[in-house]
Write a protein that holds these residues in place. Structure first.
Motif, PDB file in Angstrom:
ATOM      1  N   LYS A 272      -2.768 -46.501  37.767  1.00 51.08           N
ATOM      2  CA  LYS A 272      -2.182 -47.573  36.963  1.00 51.08           C
ATOM      3  C   LYS A 272      -2.791 -47.636  35.562  1.00 51.08           C
ATOM      4  O   LYS A 272      -2.111 -47.961  34.590  1.00 51.08           O
ATOM      5  CB  LYS A 272      -2.361 -48.917  37.668  1.00 51.08           C
ATOM      6  CG  LYS A 272      -1.376 -49.076  38.792  1.00 51.08           C
ATOM      7  CD  LYS A 272      -1.594 -50.337  39.576  1.00 51.08           C
ATOM      8  CE  LYS A 272      -0.518 -50.457  40.636  1.00 51.08           C
ATOM      9  NZ  LYS A 272       0.667 -51.154  40.185  1.00 51.08           N
TER      10      LYS A 272
ATOM     11  N   ASN B 145      -7.043 -57.979  33.737  1.00 45.16           N
ATOM     12  CA  ASN B 145      -7.336 -57.690  35.136  1.00 45.16           C
ATOM     13  C   ASN B 145      -8.097 -56.363  35.226  1.00 45.16           C
ATOM     14  O   ASN B 145      -8.377 -55.734  34.195  1.00 45.16           O
ATOM     15  CB  ASN B 145      -6.045 -57.679  35.968  1.00 45.16           C
ATOM     16  CG  ASN B 145      -5.060 -56.623  35.494  1.00 45.16           C
ATOM     17  OD1 ASN B 145      -5.443 -55.492  35.169  1.00 45.16           O
ATOM     18  ND2 ASN B 145      -3.786 -56.977  35.445  1.00 45.16           N
TER      19      ASN B 145
ATOM     20  N   TYR C 297      -0.901 -47.169  31.673  1.00 42.01           N
ATOM     21  CA  TYR C 297      -1.131 -47.937  30.437  1.00 42.01           C
ATOM     22  C   TYR C 297      -1.503 -47.000  29.283  1.00 42.01           C
ATOM     23  O   TYR C 297      -1.024 -47.145  28.162  1.00 42.01           O
ATOM     24  CB  TYR C 297      -2.286 -48.921  30.639  1.00 42.01           C
ATOM     25  CG  TYR C 297      -1.875 -50.342  30.929  1.00 42.01           C
ATOM     26  CD1 TYR C 297      -1.100 -51.068  30.021  1.00 42.01           C
ATOM     27  CD2 TYR C 297      -2.291 -50.977  32.090  1.00 42.01           C
ATOM     28  CE1 TYR C 297      -0.754 -52.386  30.287  1.00 42.01           C
ATOM     29  CE2 TYR C 297      -1.947 -52.304  32.360  1.00 42.01           C
ATOM     30  CZ  TYR C 297      -1.177 -52.996  31.447  1.00 42.01           C
ATOM     31  OH  TYR C 297      -0.843 -54.294  31.700  1.00 42.01           O
TER      32      TYR C 297
ATOM     33  N   SER D  74      -2.175 -62.008  31.527  1.00 37.93           N
ATOM     34  CA  SER D  74      -3.025 -61.977  32.732  1.00 37.93           C
ATOM     35  C   SER D  74      -3.927 -63.199  32.796  1.00 37.93           C
ATOM     36  O   SER D  74      -4.136 -63.777  33.863  1.00 37.93           O
ATOM     37  CB  SER D  74      -3.894 -60.721  32.752  1.00 37.93           C
ATOM     38  OG  SER D  74      -3.102 -59.584  32.862  1.00 37.93           O
TER      39      SER D  74
ATOM     40  N   VAL E  77      -7.335 -53.326  36.230  1.00 37.48           N
ATOM     41  CA  VAL E  77      -6.659 -52.137  35.699  1.00 37.48           C
ATOM     42  C   VAL E  77      -6.658 -52.159  34.167  1.00 37.48           C
ATOM     43  O   VAL E  77      -6.949 -51.160  33.512  1.00 37.48           O
ATOM     44  CB  VAL E  77      -5.202 -52.044  36.231  1.00 37.48           C
ATOM     45  CG1 VAL E  77      -4.381 -51.064  35.418  1.00 37.48           C
ATOM     46  CG2 VAL E  77      -5.207 -51.649  37.697  1.00 37.48           C
ATOM     47  N   GLN E  78      -6.353 -53.319  33.619  1.00 33.93           N
ATOM     48  CA  GLN E  78      -6.324 -53.442  32.152  1.00 33.93           C
ATOM     49  C   GLN E  78      -7.712 -53.196  31.564  1.00 33.93           C
ATOM     50  O   GLN E  78      -7.838 -52.582  30.505  1.00 33.93           O
ATOM     51  CB  GLN E  78      -5.829 -54.833  31.746  1.00 33.93           C
ATOM     52  CG  GLN E  78      -4.348 -55.037  32.038  1.00 33.93           C
ATOM     53  CD  GLN E  78      -3.928 -56.492  31.879  1.00 33.93           C
ATOM     54  OE1 GLN E  78      -4.745 -57.404  32.039  1.00 33.93           O
ATOM     55  NE2 GLN E  78      -2.660 -56.712  31.586  1.00 33.93           N
TER      56      GLN E  78
ATOM     57  N   THR F 245      -6.200 -58.213  41.559  1.00 36.52           N
ATOM     58  CA  THR F 245      -6.085 -58.925  40.274  1.00 36.52           C
ATOM     59  C   THR F 245      -4.946 -58.365  39.445  1.00 36.52           C
ATOM     60  O   THR F 245      -4.427 -59.030  38.563  1.00 36.52           O
ATOM     61  CB  THR F 245      -7.374 -58.817  39.432  1.00 36.52           C
ATOM     62  OG1 THR F 245      -7.633 -57.428  39.160  1.00 36.52           O
ATOM     63  CG2 THR F 245      -8.560 -59.425  40.139  1.00 36.52           C
ATOM     64  N   TYR F 246      -4.562 -57.099  39.737  1.00 37.51           N
ATOM     65  CA  TYR F 246      -3.479 -56.495  38.959  1.00 37.51           C
ATOM     66  C   TYR F 246      -2.143 -56.586  39.677  1.00 37.51           C
ATOM     67  O   TYR F 246      -1.182 -55.909  39.304  1.00 37.51           O
ATOM     68  CB  TYR F 246      -3.822 -55.045  38.582  1.00 37.51           C
ATOM     69  CG  TYR F 246      -4.406 -54.218  39.719  1.00 37.51           C
ATOM     70  CD1 TYR F 246      -5.766 -54.258  39.986  1.00 37.51           C
ATOM     71  CD2 TYR F 246      -3.598 -53.424  40.520  1.00 37.51           C
ATOM     72  CE1 TYR F 246      -6.305 -53.534  41.035  1.00 37.51           C
ATOM     73  CE2 TYR F 246      -4.130 -52.693  41.564  1.00 37.51           C
ATOM     74  CZ  TYR F 246      -5.492 -52.752  41.822  1.00 37.51           C
ATOM     75  OH  TYR F 246      -6.015 -52.032  42.858  1.00 37.51           O
TER      76      TYR F 246
ATOM     77  N   LYS G 173     -13.042 -50.025  40.885  1.00 29.96           N
ATOM     78  CA  LYS G 173     -12.815 -49.968  39.436  1.00 29.96           C
ATOM     79  C   LYS G 173     -13.830 -49.062  38.740  1.00 29.96           C
ATOM     80  O   LYS G 173     -13.470 -48.219  37.925  1.00 29.96           O
ATOM     81  CB  LYS G 173     -12.885 -51.389  38.858  1.00 29.96           C
ATOM     82  CG  LYS G 173     -12.739 -51.463  37.362  1.00 29.96           C
ATOM     83  CD  LYS G 173     -13.082 -52.851  36.840  1.00 29.96           C
ATOM     84  CE  LYS G 173     -14.588 -53.044  36.735  1.00 29.96           C
ATOM     85  NZ  LYS G 173     -14.963 -54.383  36.241  1.00 29.96           N
TER      86      LYS G 173
END
Lengths: 131, 559
Positions: free
Chosen positions: B419, B250, B423, B449, B252-253, B38-39, B299
């Protein structure tokens, strides 16, 4: 129509989930329209005023909280009182049964989750250019 | 993990396999598409020990209950006891919600998760003009302690843990909970549960903020201070990536922005003189369980590991319990479709399974009809049973962190950690999360995203069964949808009117006056809010008073 279609996207009521409103705004913009997004928690009268000031061709509302009946009624009433003929479409979590009622009171189109951006773009153009 | 010569052999064999076998296969059967996380990272055709070459077992994984907690925060995890099965519920009035809670408890739910309506979340009484049409819609309407007494009627607050999804008005609702508990004869140190109390994600993703960031953070510090002393069993914040993900972030975000919010809270509390070794134990997190099963497991593990490192290395925390990231999970509401709604039962089951594999402490499974309206009793029951089937029948709970050592899961865990940290570093450079939010940076990243994800669906690069593929011809059988009757608002307004007539208004005015003074003098407002609540001052009266002092936040709108 010589100029670009101007759309005001409004989020009436207290709900703050505006992913749909923002994604649709961006899609309409990418499809060549001018889009003014009002931000969250706007009253129907604030949205109507923005639409007038911006000389909008169409108003799009995004409502997920279940307050769509009351908010749509209010906004359409305001347009009528001011004798302004701007078509209004709606997107959000709208139960099937409510859709015919909403259309009856004057909402042009209702988009529920899963509707493609392409379809929304096309319908918006159709409504504005067909008016 | 592997010896050099072994890795070299694997590399040679993999290259040979690619040349001799894969290329031919692709010539005959081209692969379906590009495969991406997704990232945006490429997903490899196959993962091998080469991909976890840099993995150091002790440093990167350790054992459950031990730093860095990658494999779980408790030493025995679900072998000892299952996660708390919690269903988010609340609608209409306190009376109706109370009935639903009793039903859910009778069906094996272990904790309540209270959904409030939007006026309650934003601090308006039910008779406020702003509340019109919204009362009781997305949750229960609570105007005063009187409603809260009904909400928890016959629900023993020393036995049932209560989570409340409340943010900008958390101080008021928490005070009401404390007051109800006292009336039940339960002292504050006995109540268990969580308040969401995460205002930063409201500015980013959910929109039920009231005050600007600075006073909002001050109130949170007040709650931390009051709660650390008086509510030892209560999680005083649930730092929420859930809504960030729902807004379109995503994986990572989701991790990065949630932990960056966490950093901001810890910094603010330290500045207010609190000890992170103490309040760190009362922090909890809230994540989303989205569609990509493998990525999601990674995640959860990455988030846990990263937070432990942040607490230890950045804030010098020494108490293990204050480093461990405990989290609640909810399956992804935004992935549910209005088309073929029963498919959502399967989506929810898979998402819930990833949360369990990822080591969640508490789980809420969505009901299949949520793309249509609020859950009915039937759909909420299926959602709860989904958790029970995973817990009791699937066998996945019998060994801890079963995916550890999977080449792909370990690789993705490391990648997401790295990642997300990039951020966080960027946000640090910008001057911290509050700054990054005020500048709209976070919101913009999420919107990008969200838009990309939607375009992928439009181009059929992402398939949603029943939406852009495998649609059903003809009419679908309509689902029963829960509707909130108009009378709910009328009844609630009438109840409020009666309360204003019958309560001791002199006591209310006095309590509000004292709260005002405390807020103006920058004192901890919690004890004053508690006093006001106890004499039945309303949520709107308290919030409006603070609104006058602190002001209201207006977001800068970006599309």
């Amino acid at each position: 129509m010589s100029r670009r279609i101007r759309v005001v996207i409004g989020k009436p009521g207290l709900d703050g989930h505006d992913r749909g409103a923002k994604v649709v705004s961006r899609a309409l913009r990418d499809a060549g329209m001018e889009v003014i997004y009002t931000g969250i928690r706007q009253t129907p009268s604030e949205i109507v005023n923005t639409a007038i000031q911006e000389d909008a061709d169409i108003i799009g509302l995004s409502i997920l909280s279940g307050a769509h009946m009351k908010l749509c009624e209010k906004l359409l009433k305001l347009l009528k009182e001011k004798d302004i003929n701007i078509p209004v479409f709606l997107g959000g979590i709208i139960p099937e049964d409510d859709i015919p009622v909403l259309k009856e009171i004057g909402i042009k189109e209702v988009f529920t989750p899963g509707t493609s951006l392409e379809l929304i773009n096309n319908k918006v153009k159709e409504i504005v250019l067909g008016e | 993990m592997f010896r050099d010569e072994e890795l070299k052999k694997i590399k040679d064999e993999r290259e040979l396999w690619h040349e001799k076998v894969v290329k031919k296969a692709i010539e005959r059967f081209p692969e379906r598409k590009e495969f991406k996380t997704t990232y945006g990272d490429e997903i490899k055709r196959v993962y091998t020990p080469e991909d976890i070459e840099d993995l150091n077992y002790s440093e990167d994984l350790g054992f459950p209950g031990q730093y860095p907690f990658t494999r779980g925060v408790q030493p025995t995890m679900y072998r000892g006891r299952f996660w708390t099965m919690r269903q988010y519920a609340g609608f209409a009035s306190a009376e109706e919600s109370n009935e639903r809670y009793k039903y859910l408890l009778s069906q094996g739910t272990m904790g309540l998760s209270v959904a409030f309506d939007l006026p309650t979340q934003i601090g308006y009484d039910s008779d406020d003009e702003m509340s019109e049409g919204e009362v009781g819609k997305v949750g229960v309407a609570i105007d005063s302690l009187a409603d809260m007494e009904i909400l928890f009627n016959e629900i023993p607050l020393d036995k049932v843990s209560v989570s409340m999804t409340i943010n900008s008005t958390a101080s008021v609702l928490l005070s009401m909970l404390i007051a109800v508990a006292e009336k039940q004869g339960v002292s504050p140190d006995k109540i268990r549960g969580t308040i969401q109390n995460d205002i930063l994600k409201e500015y980013i993703a959910r929109g039920t903020y009231v005050f600007p960031p600075k006073p909002s953070m001050k109130i949170i510090d007040d709650i931390f201070e009051y709660g650390s002393k008086n509510l030892p069993k209560f999680n005083l914040i649930s730092i929420s990536g859930y809504h960030i993900r729902e807004a379109g972030a995503n994986a990572v975000q989701e991790v990065a922005f949630t932990l960056a919010d966490g950093i901001a809270y810890v910094e603010s509390a330290i500045k207010a003189g609190l000890d992170p070794n103490v309040f760190g134990k009362n922090l909890s997190f809230f994540f989303n369980a989205h569609n990509n099963f493998i990525e999601e497991i990674a995640k959860f593990r990455a988030a846990r590991k990263l937070w432990a490192k942040i607490m230890k290395e950045r804030f010098g925390v020494t108490d293990k319990k204050a480093m461990a990231l405990k989290f609640h999970t909810q399956t992804a509401g935004s992935t549910l479709t209005a088309q073929q709604p029963q498919n959502n039962i399967v989506r929810v089951a898979l998402q819930a399974l990833s949360a369990v594999m990822g080591g969640t402490q508490s789980l809420h499974t969505n009901s299949f009809d949520e793309a249509l309206g609020l859950p009915t009793q039937k759909s909420a029951t299926i959602a709860l049973k989904t958790q029970q089937i995973i817990a009791y029948e699937s066998g996945v709970t019998e060994t801890i962190d079963p995916f550890a050592g999977s080449y792909v899961v370990e690789r993705l865990t490391k990648d997401i950690e790295k990642k997300a940290m990039e951020y966080i570093n960027k946000i640090d450079e910008m001057g911290g999360m509050v700054k990054a939010i005020e500048e709209g940076y976070v919101q913009k990243e999420i919107l990008n995203s969200a838009y990309d994800a939607q375009l992928k669906i439009e181009k059929n690069e992402s398939i949603i069964v029943g939406v852009n593929k495998f649609q059903l011809e003809g009419e679908e059988e309509p689902s029963e949808v829960l509707k909130i009757k108009k009378e709910v608002e009328e009844r609630q307004v009438a109840k409020l009117k009666k309360l204003r007539e019958t309560r001791d208004n002199e006591a209310v005015n006095k309590a509000l006056e004292e709260l005002k003074k405390a807020a103006l003098n920058n004192e901890n407002v919690m004890p004053y809010i508690l006093n006001a609540v106890k004499v039945y001052a309303t949520l709107g009266e308290i919030t409006n008073l603070l609104r006058d002092i602190y002001g209201e936040y207006n977001e800068s709108v970006l599309i």
